[in-house]
Design a protein around this motif. Structure first.
Motif: not given
Length: 179
Positions: A73-97
Motif C-alpha cells: 500500500n505504501q509503495t502504491l501510494f508513493l508510485e501514485t504520488l510520484i506519477e502525479s507530480i507534474p514536474v520531471p522527477l527521477f531517482y538514481k543509485d550511488t553509481t548514477g544509474r
C-alpha cells in the motif's frame, strides 16, 4: 508373553523363564503404565512442541502478510504520488544509474521509462553535458543533503532554463543509497 489381570485390578504383561537346571520358573510382570509413562510424556512434549511451532508459524505468516500488504500500500501510494507530480522527477543509485522516474521526466527526455531505467546520464546525453551532471551528482554524494542549481538546456531547437533540485536519500542502515 502373557497378559493377565491380577487381583489388584492392574493389567500386567508377564514373561516366564525357566531357571536352568532347576524346577523353578521366574515370572516378571509389568503394567503398561510402567513402561509407557515415559513414552507418553515424550509424546505429549513432542505434540506441544509441534503445536507451538505451528502456532508460531501461523502467527508469523499472518504478521508477514499484514506487513507485506502495508508495504504494498505504501509503495502504491508513493508510485501514485510520484506519477502525479507534474514536474520531471527521477531517482538514481550511488553509481548514477536511474532507478526510476515519472511520466513528466519521460516526456522531458522524449524517452520511455524502459530506455531510462538502468542507464546513466552518459547513456543519454552528450559526453560534455553528461560529465557536468555527474560532477554535480558527485558533489552531492560527497556532501549529502540537498542541492539546487539551474542550467540552460537545449532540446531540439528549443532552449530551456531548467532548475534542478536534488537530494540524497538513505537506506535504513543510514548509508547513502542514491539521489
Amino acid at each position: 508373553f502373557h497378559t493377565a489381570n491380577m487381583p489388584d485390578g492392574v493389567e500386567r504383561t508377564y514373561t516366564f523363564r525357566r531357571v536352568p537346571q532347576t524346577p523353578f520358573f521366574v515370572a516378571v510382570g509389568m503394567a503398561p503404565r510402567d513402561y509407557l509413562d515415559d513414552w507418553n510424556i515424550e509424546l505429549r512434549n513432542a505434540m506441544l512442541l509441534i503445536l507451538g511451532f505451528l502456532t508460531a508459524t501461523v502467527l508469523g505468516a499472518w504478521l508477514l502478510r499484514r506487513y507485506w500488504q502495508k508495504i504494498q500500500n505504501q509503495t502504491l501510494f508513493l508510485e501514485t504520488l510520484i506519477e502525479s507530480i507534474p514536474v520531471p522527477l527521477f531517482y538514481k543509485d550511488t553509481t548514477g544509474r536511474y532507478l526510476g522516474c515519472n511520466h513528466a521526466f519521460e516526456d522531458s527526455l522524449g524517452k520511455s521509462r524502459h530506455d531510462i531505467i538502468g542507464k546513466s546520464v552518459f547513456d543519454m546525453a552528450p559526453p560534455d553535458i553528461a560529465q557536468r551532471y555527474k560532477d554535480k551528482d558527485d558533489e552531492l554524494f560527497s556532501q549529502p543533503g540537498t542541492q539546487t542549481y539551474d542550467w540552460l538546456t537545449v532540446k531540439g531547437c528549443e532552449a530551456r532554463n531548467v532548475i534542478f533540485h536534488k537530494a540524497t536519500f538513505r537506506r535504513v542502515d543510514g548509508e547513502i543509497a542514491g539521489l
